[in-house]
Each structure stands twice: as structure tokens, then as C-alpha cells.
Design a protein around this motif. Structure first.
Motif, PDB file in Angstrom:
ATOM      1  N   ILE A 157       0.666  -1.155  -0.548  1.00  0.00           N
ATOM      2  CA  ILE A 157       0.399   0.007   0.454  1.00  0.00           C
ATOM      3  C   ILE A 157       0.471   1.157   0.037  1.00  0.00           C
ATOM      4  O   ILE A 157       0.528   2.095  -0.594  1.00  0.00           O
ATOM      5  CB  ILE A 157      -0.864   0.087   1.363  1.00  0.00           C
ATOM      6  N   ASP A 158       2.152   1.194   1.137  1.00  0.00           N
ATOM      7  CA  ASP A 158       3.131   2.333   1.006  1.00  0.00           C
ATOM      8  C   ASP A 158       3.137   2.931  -0.152  1.00  0.00           C
ATOM      9  O   ASP A 158       3.325   4.108  -0.851  1.00  0.00           O
ATOM     10  CB  ASP A 158       3.858   1.958   1.862  1.00  0.00           C
ATOM     11  N   SER A 159       3.660   1.473  -1.623  1.00  0.00           N
ATOM     12  CA  SER A 159       4.037   1.496  -2.397  1.00  0.00           C
ATOM     13  C   SER A 159       3.104   1.927  -3.585  1.00  0.00           C
ATOM     14  O   SER A 159       3.852   2.312  -4.752  1.00  0.00           O
ATOM     15  CB  SER A 159       5.080   0.541  -3.091  1.00  0.00           C
ATOM     16  N   CYS A 160       2.048   2.504  -3.232  1.00  0.00           N
ATOM     17  CA  CYS A 160       1.159   2.274  -4.574  1.00  0.00           C
ATOM     18  C   CYS A 160       1.177   4.228  -4.326  1.00  0.00           C
ATOM     19  O   CYS A 160       0.951   4.439  -3.710  1.00  0.00           O
ATOM     20  CB  CYS A 160      -0.253   1.518  -4.229  1.00  0.00           C
ATOM     21  N   VAL A 161       0.153   4.381  -5.131  1.00  0.00           N
ATOM     22  CA  VAL A 161      -0.426   5.293  -6.188  1.00  0.00           C
ATOM     23  C   VAL A 161      -1.446   6.205  -6.468  1.00  0.00           C
ATOM     24  O   VAL A 161      -2.223   6.576  -6.148  1.00  0.00           O
ATOM     25  CB  VAL A 161       0.963   6.284  -6.966  1.00  0.00           C
ATOM     26  N   SER A 162      -1.967   4.966  -7.234  1.00  0.00           N
ATOM     27  CA  SER A 162      -3.050   5.113  -7.393  1.00  0.00           C
ATOM     28  C   SER A 162      -4.625   4.634  -6.313  1.00  0.00           C
ATOM     29  O   SER A 162      -3.934   4.580  -5.099  1.00  0.00           O
ATOM     30  CB  SER A 162      -3.738   4.323  -8.670  1.00  0.00           C
ATOM     31  N   LYS A 163      -5.760   5.019  -7.032  1.00  0.00           N
ATOM     32  CA  LYS A 163      -6.403   5.313  -6.295  1.00  0.00           C
ATOM     33  C   LYS A 163      -7.742   4.472  -6.284  1.00  0.00           C
ATOM     34  O   LYS A 163      -7.866   4.055  -7.446  1.00  0.00           O
ATOM     35  CB  LYS A 163      -7.355   6.627  -5.193  1.00  0.00           C
ATOM     36  N   GLY A 164      -8.913   4.212  -5.441  1.00  0.00           N
ATOM     37  CA  GLY A 164     -10.220   3.074  -6.234  1.00  0.00           C
ATOM     38  C   GLY A 164      -9.885   1.733  -6.311  1.00  0.00           C
ATOM     39  O   GLY A 164      -9.606   1.311  -6.064  1.00  0.00           O
ATOM     40  N   TYR A 165     -10.564   1.454  -7.840  1.00  0.00           N
ATOM     41  CA  TYR A 165     -10.763   0.186  -8.317  1.00  0.00           C
ATOM     42  C   TYR A 165      -9.095  -0.123  -9.127  1.00  0.00           C
ATOM     43  O   TYR A 165      -8.790  -1.060  -8.678  1.00  0.00           O
ATOM     44  CB  TYR A 165     -11.587  -0.150  -9.576  1.00  0.00           C
ATOM     45  N   VAL A 166      -8.288   0.458  -9.453  1.00  0.00           N
ATOM     46  CA  VAL A 166      -7.178   0.319 -10.142  1.00  0.00           C
ATOM     47  C   VAL A 166      -5.594   0.483  -8.539  1.00  0.00           C
ATOM     48  O   VAL A 166      -4.943  -0.201  -8.880  1.00  0.00           O
ATOM     49  CB  VAL A 166      -7.132   2.056 -10.800  1.00  0.00           C
ATOM     50  N   PHE A 167      -6.156   1.174  -7.952  1.00  0.00           N
ATOM     51  CA  PHE A 167      -5.838   0.273  -6.384  1.00  0.00           C
ATOM     52  C   PHE A 167      -5.154  -1.074  -6.408  1.00  0.00           C
ATOM     53  O   PHE A 167      -3.750  -1.446  -6.334  1.00  0.00           O
ATOM     54  CB  PHE A 167      -6.440   0.849  -4.906  1.00  0.00           C
ATOM     55  N   GLN A 168      -6.178  -1.126  -6.952  1.00  0.00           N
ATOM     56  CA  GLN A 168      -5.868  -3.746  -6.377  1.00  0.00           C
ATOM     57  C   GLN A 168      -4.846  -3.872  -8.102  1.00  0.00           C
ATOM     58  O   GLN A 168      -4.124  -5.254  -7.318  1.00  0.00           O
ATOM     59  CB  GLN A 168      -7.305  -4.194  -6.553  1.00  0.00           C
ATOM     60  N   MET A 169      -5.241  -3.085  -8.792  1.00  0.00           N
ATOM     61  CA  MET A 169      -4.551  -3.732 -10.280  1.00  0.00           C
ATOM     62  C   MET A 169      -3.074  -2.908  -9.954  1.00  0.00           C
ATOM     63  O   MET A 169      -1.904  -4.208 -10.446  1.00  0.00           O
ATOM     64  CB  MET A 169      -5.109  -2.887 -11.006  1.00  0.00           C
ATOM     65  N   GLU A 170      -2.555  -2.274  -8.741  1.00  0.00           N
ATOM     66  CA  GLU A 170      -1.503  -1.747  -9.676  1.00  0.00           C
ATOM     67  C   GLU A 170      -0.539  -2.610  -8.323  1.00  0.00           C
ATOM     68  O   GLU A 170       0.419  -2.766  -7.919  1.00  0.00           O
ATOM     69  CB  GLU A 170      -1.206  -0.085  -8.489  1.00  0.00           C
ATOM     70  N   MET A 171      -1.472  -2.498  -6.618  1.00  0.00           N
ATOM     71  CA  MET A 171      -1.198  -3.653  -6.076  1.00  0.00           C
ATOM     72  C   MET A 171      -0.287  -4.955  -6.817  1.00  0.00           C
ATOM     73  O   MET A 171       0.801  -5.696  -6.121  1.00  0.00           O
ATOM     74  CB  MET A 171      -2.082  -3.573  -4.851  1.00  0.00           C
ATOM     75  N   ILE A 172      -1.020  -5.932  -7.154  1.00  0.00           N
ATOM     76  CA  ILE A 172      -0.642  -6.948  -8.470  1.00  0.00           C
ATOM     77  C   ILE A 172       0.885  -7.024  -8.534  1.00  0.00           C
ATOM     78  O   ILE A 172       1.783  -7.411  -9.278  1.00  0.00           O
ATOM     79  CB  ILE A 172      -1.970  -7.303  -9.061  1.00  0.00           C
ATOM     80  N   ILE A 173       0.775  -5.232  -9.791  1.00  0.00           N
ATOM     81  CA  ILE A 173       1.967  -5.018 -10.785  1.00  0.00           C
ATOM     82  C   ILE A 173       2.756  -4.880  -9.490  1.00  0.00           C
ATOM     83  O   ILE A 173       4.069  -5.476  -9.787  1.00  0.00           O
ATOM     84  CB  ILE A 173       2.099  -3.722 -11.057  1.00  0.00           C
ATOM     85  N   ARG A 174       3.075  -4.240  -8.345  1.00  0.00           N
ATOM     86  CA  ARG A 174       4.110  -3.841  -7.718  1.00  0.00           C
ATOM     87  C   ARG A 174       4.060  -4.956  -7.542  1.00  0.00           C
ATOM     88  O   ARG A 174       5.998  -5.262  -6.598  1.00  0.00           O
ATOM     89  CB  ARG A 174       3.832  -2.473  -6.844  1.00  0.00           C
ATOM     90  N   ALA A 175       3.761  -5.770  -5.631  1.00  0.00           N
ATOM     91  CA  ALA A 175       4.144  -7.126  -5.789  1.00  0.00           C
ATOM     92  C   ALA A 175       5.357  -8.037  -6.991  1.00  0.00           C
ATOM     93  O   ALA A 175       6.053  -8.777  -6.027  1.00  0.00           O
ATOM     94  CB  ALA A 175       2.899  -7.710  -5.192  1.00  0.00           C
ATOM     95  N   ARG A 176       4.328  -7.383  -7.965  1.00  0.00           N
ATOM     96  CA  ARG A 176       5.625  -8.217  -9.078  1.00  0.00           C
ATOM     97  C   ARG A 176       6.775  -7.445  -8.899  1.00  0.00           C
ATOM     98  O   ARG A 176       7.981  -8.206  -9.013  1.00  0.00           O
ATOM     99  CB  ARG A 176       5.445  -8.741 -10.406  1.00  0.00           C
ATOM    100  N   GLN A 177       6.909  -6.113  -8.914  1.00  0.00           N
ATOM    101  CA  GLN A 177       8.035  -6.064  -8.327  1.00  0.00           C
ATOM    102  C   GLN A 177       8.860  -6.893  -7.260  1.00  0.00           C
ATOM    103  O   GLN A 177      10.103  -6.085  -7.701  1.00  0.00           O
ATOM    104  CB  GLN A 177       8.073  -4.249  -8.973  1.00  0.00           C
ATOM    105  N   LEU A 178       8.378  -6.147  -6.098  1.00  0.00           N
ATOM    106  CA  LEU A 178       9.085  -6.423  -5.621  1.00  0.00           C
ATOM    107  C   LEU A 178       9.194  -7.691  -4.937  1.00  0.00           C
ATOM    108  O   LEU A 178       9.507  -7.873  -4.189  1.00  0.00           O
ATOM    109  CB  LEU A 178       8.120  -6.096  -4.467  1.00  0.00           C
ATOM    110  N   ASP A 179       9.159  -9.074  -6.237  1.00  0.00           N
ATOM    111  CA  ASP A 179       9.936 -10.174  -6.025  1.00  0.00           C
ATOM    112  C   ASP A 179       8.872 -10.859  -4.998  1.00  0.00           C
ATOM    113  O   ASP A 179       9.571 -12.090  -4.085  1.00  0.00           O
ATOM    114  CB  ASP A 179      11.124 -10.044  -5.941  1.00  0.00           C
ATOM    115  N   TYR A 180       7.411 -10.798  -4.561  1.00  0.00           N
ATOM    116  CA  TYR A 180       7.038 -11.327  -3.698  1.00  0.00           C
ATOM    117  C   TYR A 180       6.247 -12.629  -4.085  1.00  0.00           C
ATOM    118  O   TYR A 180       6.183 -12.429  -5.317  1.00  0.00           O
ATOM    119  CB  TYR A 180       5.396 -10.168  -3.279  1.00  0.00           C
TER     120      TYR A 180
END
Lengths: 92, 261
Positions: free
Chosen positions: B200-223
Motif C-alpha cells: 500500500i505504501d508503494s502504491c500511488v493510485s486510488k479506487g479500483y485501479v489500486f488493486q491492479m497496481e498492487m499486483i504490479i507492485r507485488a511482482r516488482q517487489l518479487d513477492y
């Protein structure tokens, strides 16, 4: 590198190759014989990609799993839940 | 020996906080709570449901209070907010009050059935995944009640998403489960609490897009990510909140992620 930069670098590399052929910097009989196709090849590529995307979308729409069972199960559980909650004193 | 005893001690103290952001869900809320209790009381897992109501005018909060009376305040926790502040901040608000070390995020609209929650938990425990996500694309997963237009819309988005953001992406670590590289997963998820906080701290977007960004960030962070096939039954009560303007927002946000990630 961001996705945007990745895209820009790939597209400019492809464009450089295309332009060197079309612009006459590279000479070869094969190129001279097919120059009209090479000229419009970016447009052809875009059209083919569009067709590919449309086909994939349609294919996936028609093969999407429709869960009839899950819907029925949910309806039954909703009825059960309402009844149980009414018994527990819930006001709807 | 000592280590094993310690492990089981940690497992015993695991607690799952289910975050339920609501807005005008008075019909759905009692049903979803009833279903969560039904499927989780069958297991030994310790859990709580945190209802984050954004000042729904239809009286969702009153319904939530009744449910709290029935099931007890240790199980049903109410953390309402004054007005509609959006999904992203609802999660932050929920995490702040969560007492569990795992967070489960789901919609209150009955499209994500709570019967999948124990499966999420089992899979996470088996592989110690950082997060587990639901997918409608493998095995018995799927949707119900969607017309041609809507399915086509979803499928178009997948292509758009894939072309823009995942063209040359390496495969995600999903163990025995299918490759989620090309999937557009914005659905129910289970997270380790600290992982969710970092995401959540690494995400910048809001609303529905937020969930989508989270999965992108998760991949970047190698989770590490696990996947469970789920069914998606279209909402029975109430209006879908995904209207034309949200779809436009989606497209815009994807472009933004395209330029920045």
C-alpha cells in the motif's frame, strides 16, 4: 526502465531498421523487388495485430466458464442465511 | 524439537482479519457475514471481520450493528467512516485497526463467495506465500450472470493490460498453480499484514485501479504469490459500482502505470 521506455526503445529500433531500408541506405535486390510491401509493412503489422487481438477476445469470451452451479448454490445459501438471521433476531 | 513446538505456537496465534469495505450494501452485508461465519467456524482459524462503512445512506451501518449484536464484537468489528473516501484508504483504515497478522480483502457484494477463504488460508500455509489471489481462469473458476458485452469488455481490458504492462515480463512464482503473468486479477486476496502495508505504501493510485497496481507492485517487489480458482457470481442485490466513468478511469490509470512502472 519503465514500460514506456521499453516500448520507445523497441519501437525506435524497429523504426531505424525500417527507415534504413525504405530510405535506400541499404541496397539489396530482395529489398528493391519488395519495396512496396516493405513500405506498408508497419500498417500491415498493425492490422494483423488488431485481428489477433479481436480473435483472442472473441475466443476467450466464448470459452469463459459460466458457473451455473455456483449461482444456484449461492441462491440457496441466501435463503438459508435470511431464515437463520431472522431466527437470531435480525430485522431486514 | 523446540523449533517444531515454536512453529506450532506461531501457527496457533495466526489471526486473519477480513476487511469488508461497504457502501450501500445493506442487503448483501448480513448474507456475506453469515457465510463467512459459516465457513470459518468450521475451521480452527482465528478471525475477525472489520466492516468499514463509508457513511452509506441506505443504513448499512445499522445492519452491521445488528450483526455485531448477534455474532459478538470480537468477531465483528465496526470501523465506519463519515463519508465515501474510496477503497484504497478504506484498506489503510482497516489495517490500522486489524489485530490479525494476515489480512483478507474482499468485496461485500457476494460475488466472491466466502467458501474460498479456508482454501486461501490453506494454500498460504502450505507454501508460506506472501499473498494469495483468486482467479477466475483456471479449473473450476469462472463467472455467472455476465452478458456478452461485459465479458467482451473484460477480455478487451486483459489484452490492453497485457500489451501495455506485461509484454516482456518474467513469470511470477506461482508454484503448482497456473501462470498469472497474463491475468488481470483484481479479486479477493489474502496478504501477510506487513506485506500488504508495504504494498500500500508503494502504491500511488486510488479506487479500483489500486488493486491492479498492487499486483504490479507485488511482482516488482518479487513477492511470492499463490492462486486459487474462484467463481464469480454477479451481484444479486444492488447496483454494480463499475460504471462508464470507472472504466475510463481504469484506462487512464493503466496508461499512468505504463509510464511510471
Amino acid at each position: 526502465m519503465t514500460k514506456l521506455l521499453e516500448w520507445i526503445s523497441v519501437i525506435s529500433a524497429v523504426f531505424a531498421v525500417w527507415y534504413s531500408i525504405v530510405g535506400g541506405y541499404v541496397k539489396h535486390p530482395i529489398i528493391d523487388n519488395n519495396i512496396s510491401i516493405i513500405l506498408v509493412s508497419p500498417i500491415i503489422f498493425v492490422i494483423l495485430f488488431g485481428l489477433y487481438a479481436a480473435t483472442v477476445v472473441l475466443y476467450r469470451v466464448f470459452t469463459f466458464n459460466n458457473c451455473e452451479e455456483a449461482a444456484k448454490e449461492l441462491q440457496a445459501e441466501i435463503a438459508e442465511a435470511r431464515k437463520d438471521l431472522l431466527d437470531k433476531g435480525m430485522k431486514f | 524439537m523446540a523449533a517444531t513446538a515454536l512453529d506450532s505456537e506461531i501457527t496457533k496465534s495466526d489471526k486473519y482479519s477480513i476487511l469488508l469495505p461497504t457502501y450501500n450494501e445493506k442487503e448483501n452485508l448480513p448474507i456475506i457475514i453469515w457465510l463467512i461465519v459459516k465457513y470459518l467456524d468450521n475451521t480452527d482459524y482465528d478471525y475477525e471481520v472489520i466492516i468499514i462503512d463509508d457513511g452509506s445512506p441506505d443504513g448499512t451501518l445499522d445492519v452491521a450493528k445488528q450483526l455485531q449484536k448477534i455474532y459478538g464484537s470480537h468477531k465483528i468489528v465496526l470501523k465506519p467512516r463519515e463519508k465515501k473516501l474510496g477503497l484504497g484508504t478504506a484498506y489503510i483504515h482497516g489495517i490500522k485497526h486489524a489485530t490479525g497478522n494476515f489480512i483478507i480483502i474482499m468485496d461485500a457484494d457476494l460475488s466472491h463467495h466466502p467458501k474460498f477463504i479456508p482454501k486461501f488460508i490453506d494454500l498460504q500455509r502450505e507454501h508460506d506465500y506472501d499473498l494469495v489471489t483468486g482467479t477466475r481462469y483456471v479449473d473450476e473458476g469462472g463467472v455467472y450472470g455476465w452478458d456478452f458485452k461485459r465479458t467482451r469488455g473484460l477480455r478487451c481490458y486483459e489484452i490492453y493490460f497485457r500489451v501495455l504492462l506485461q509484454w516482456w515480463q518474467k513469470q511470477l512464482k506461482t508454484a503448482t498453480h497456473s501462470n498469472i503473468k497474463f491475468k488481470f486479477t483484481i479479486y479477493k486476496k489474502l496478504y501477510k499484514k506487513d506485506i500488504l502495508q508495504k504494498l500500500i505504501d508503494s502504491c500511488v493510485s486510488k479506487g479500483y485501479v489500486f488493486q491492479m497496481e498492487m499486483i504490479i507492485r507485488a511482482r516488482q517487489l518479487d513477492y511470492t504469490i499463490g492462486e486459487i480458482p474462484i467463481t464469480f457470481v454477479d451481484r444479486v442485490y444492488g447496483e454494480s459500482k463499475l460504471g462508464g466513468s470507472e472504466i475510463f478511469q481504469f484506462a487512464k490509470a493503466l496508461l499512468y502505470l505504463f509510464a511510471t512502472t
